[in-house]
Design a protein around this motif. Structure first.
Motif, short mmCIF file in Angstrom:
data_model
loop_
_atom_site.label_atom_id
_atom_site.label_comp_id
_atom_site.label_asym_id
_atom_site.label_seq_id
_atom_site.Cartn_x
_atom_site.Cartn_y
_atom_site.Cartn_z
N HIS A 63 0.90 -1.19 -0.12
CA HIS A 63 -0.06 0.07 -0.04
C HIS A 63 0.93 1.33 -0.04
O HIS A 63 0.59 2.37 -0.71
CB HIS A 63 -0.81 -0.07 1.06
CG HIS A 63 -1.71 1.30 1.38
ND1 HIS A 63 -2.65 1.75 0.38
CD2 HIS A 63 -1.61 2.18 2.25
CE1 HIS A 63 -3.09 2.79 0.84
NE2 HIS A 63 -2.68 3.08 2.13
N ARG A 64 2.08 1.24 0.77
CA ARG A 64 2.81 2.40 0.74
C ARG A 64 3.59 2.62 -0.35
O ARG A 64 3.48 3.81 -1.00
CB ARG A 64 3.70 2.18 2.04
CG ARG A 64 3.45 2.07 3.29
CD ARG A 64 4.60 2.58 4.30
NE ARG A 64 5.40 1.55 4.06
CZ ARG A 64 5.45 0.44 5.10
NH1 ARG A 64 4.57 0.10 5.83
NH2 ARG A 64 6.76 -0.51 5.05
N ALA A 65 3.51 1.56 -1.23
CA ALA A 65 4.09 1.77 -2.65
C ALA A 65 3.25 2.25 -3.36
O ALA A 65 3.43 3.12 -4.41
CB ALA A 65 4.80 0.25 -3.20
N THR A 66 1.93 1.91 -3.37
CA THR A 66 0.90 2.51 -4.38
C THR A 66 0.73 3.92 -4.01
O THR A 66 0.74 4.66 -4.85
CB THR A 66 -0.54 1.67 -3.90
OG1 THR A 66 -0.29 0.29 -4.42
CG2 THR A 66 -1.67 2.26 -4.75
N LEU A 67 0.94 4.30 -2.70
CA LEU A 67 0.64 5.63 -2.32
C LEU A 67 1.91 6.49 -3.12
O LEU A 67 1.77 7.68 -3.59
CB LEU A 67 0.90 6.00 -0.83
CG LEU A 67 -0.43 5.34 -0.06
CD1 LEU A 67 -0.27 5.70 1.55
CD2 LEU A 67 -1.61 6.42 -0.22
N LEU A 80 3.20 15.70 4.04
CA LEU A 80 2.95 14.30 4.60
C LEU A 80 2.50 14.66 5.92
O LEU A 80 3.23 14.85 6.63
CB LEU A 80 4.34 13.69 4.33
CG LEU A 80 4.17 12.28 4.93
CD1 LEU A 80 3.11 11.48 4.23
CD2 LEU A 80 5.77 11.59 4.76
N VAL A 81 1.31 14.11 6.00
CA VAL A 81 0.69 14.17 7.33
C VAL A 81 0.73 12.47 7.59
O VAL A 81 -0.27 11.84 7.37
CB VAL A 81 -0.76 14.83 7.32
CG1 VAL A 81 -1.30 14.86 8.52
CG2 VAL A 81 -0.63 16.12 6.83
N LEU A 112 6.53 2.26 12.69
CA LEU A 112 7.30 1.65 11.45
C LEU A 112 6.56 2.10 10.10
O LEU A 112 7.26 2.22 9.32
CB LEU A 112 7.33 -0.09 11.49
CG LEU A 112 8.03 -0.72 12.65
CD1 LEU A 112 8.10 -2.09 12.45
CD2 LEU A 112 9.68 -0.05 12.67
N ALA A 113 5.39 2.09 10.25
CA ALA A 113 4.72 2.61 8.79
C ALA A 113 5.13 4.04 8.69
O ALA A 113 5.18 4.21 7.49
CB ALA A 113 3.11 2.31 9.29
N PRO A 114 4.89 4.84 9.64
CA PRO A 114 5.24 6.33 9.31
C PRO A 114 6.75 6.35 8.71
O PRO A 114 6.96 7.20 7.88
CB PRO A 114 5.26 6.95 10.53
CG PRO A 114 4.29 6.58 11.35
CD PRO A 114 4.48 4.81 11.00
N LEU A 115 7.63 5.56 9.16
CA LEU A 115 9.13 5.71 8.78
C LEU A 115 9.00 5.02 7.65
O LEU A 115 9.89 5.58 6.58
CB LEU A 115 10.00 4.88 9.64
CG LEU A 115 11.49 4.69 9.14
CD1 LEU A 115 12.04 6.09 8.69
CD2 LEU A 115 12.39 3.90 10.08
N GLY A 116 8.15 3.99 7.13
CA GLY A 116 8.19 3.46 6.00
C GLY A 116 7.56 4.44 4.69
O GLY A 116 8.09 4.64 3.82
N SER A 120 9.63 5.80 1.51
CA SER A 120 8.83 5.55 0.16
C SER A 120 8.83 7.04 -0.41
O SER A 120 8.82 7.01 -1.78
CB SER A 120 7.67 4.80 0.26
OG SER A 120 7.76 3.75 0.88
N LEU A 121 8.33 8.06 0.39
CA LEU A 121 8.09 9.14 -0.29
C LEU A 121 9.17 10.45 -0.15
O LEU A 121 9.04 11.29 -0.94
CB LEU A 121 6.86 9.93 0.55
CG LEU A 121 5.52 9.00 0.13
CD1 LEU A 121 4.65 9.45 1.24
CD2 LEU A 121 4.82 9.19 -0.97
N GLY A 122 10.20 9.82 0.54
CA GLY A 122 11.05 11.02 0.75
C GLY A 122 11.85 11.48 -0.64
O GLY A 122 11.81 12.72 -0.89
#
Length: 230
Positions: A63-67, A80-81, A112-116, A120-122
């Motif tokens: 899902h993070r990759a899709t975002l 990014l919120v 972990l999800a926020p860091l992920g 991904s978005l950095g």
């Protein structure tokens, strides 16, 4: 900003996430939103202009990759919120009784999800981008019964402070919104009347102070940034 600004708000199907997404949308932002339940997310953002809903679980790498793909297609990100969060058991157990498998899940979603997402978005964050990490007073002071959730928020806060040191090109802003009249807050106090808590919409002006201003990376309390009306 010369171009239309773009934001990603996680956990936007209700509460503070939905309120902030609606405010940004009304102010001309393009907003990508996510939440675990697709139908609830679609209902929450129905009618909002320039909002792209991407349902899914932030703890899921796919899902993070899709975002990230969605944001890339839009040309980058200004805000990014990190709002999506997991409370844990209700009522909150004391740490000595906390199921470790559940605590692991809380840490996965809240830390972990926020860091992920940042990883991904950095590369898609534009210079001067803001990262808002939504925290809690439970992450700053020990509270009986709040050890699991508080530990996750304390870890998120430290994670954000390190990201700020390592990435001075970003504004990494940890913000404690205070008590609000939300589903999560009600779950934290089952059976109690929380009607005296302010609605999430009343906290949005304080968040916009951070989004629109030039505040340095650090921890902020919404109550110190703007008046919160009930």
């Amino acid at each position: 900003m010369a171009q239309q600004p773009t934001a990603l708000v996680t956990g936007a199907s209700r509460g503070l996430g939905r309120a902030l997404a609606a405010d940004l949308s009304a102010d001309g932002w393009r907003v990508v939103v996510d939440a675990r339940h697709g139908d609830a997310l679609a209902d929450a953002v129905a009618g909002l202009p320039d909002v792209v809903d991407v349902p899914g679980d932030v703890a899921d790498p796919a899902h993070r990759a899709t975002l990230a793909e969605t944001v890339d297609d839009l040309g980058g990100l200004d805000l990014l919120v990190l709002n999506a969060s997991l409370l844990g058991p209700s009522p909150q157990p004391r740490l000595a009784d906390y199921p470790l498998d559940v605590l692991e899940q809380v840490l996965r979603v809240n830390v972990l999800a926020p860091l992920g997402l940042v990883q991904s978005l950095g590369p898609l964050l534009r210079p001067g981008a803001r990262i808002l990490a939504i925290t809690s007073d439970a992450g700053a002071e020990p509270m009986d019964g709040w050890g699991g959730y508080g530990t996750s928020k304390a870890a998120l806060e430290f994670l954000a402070s390190v990201l700020a040191v390592e990435n001075p090109q970003w504004h990494v802003l940890v913000v404690d919104p205070g008590d609000m009249r939300t589903v999560m807050h009600q779950e934290a106090f089952p059976g109690e009347d929380i009607s005296d808590r302010p609605e999430p919409e009343t906290v949005v002006p304080a968040l916009r102070v951070l989004v629109d201003g030039d505040h340095p990376s650090g921890r902020y309390r919404a109550a110190d940034l703007a008046p919160v009306t009930s």
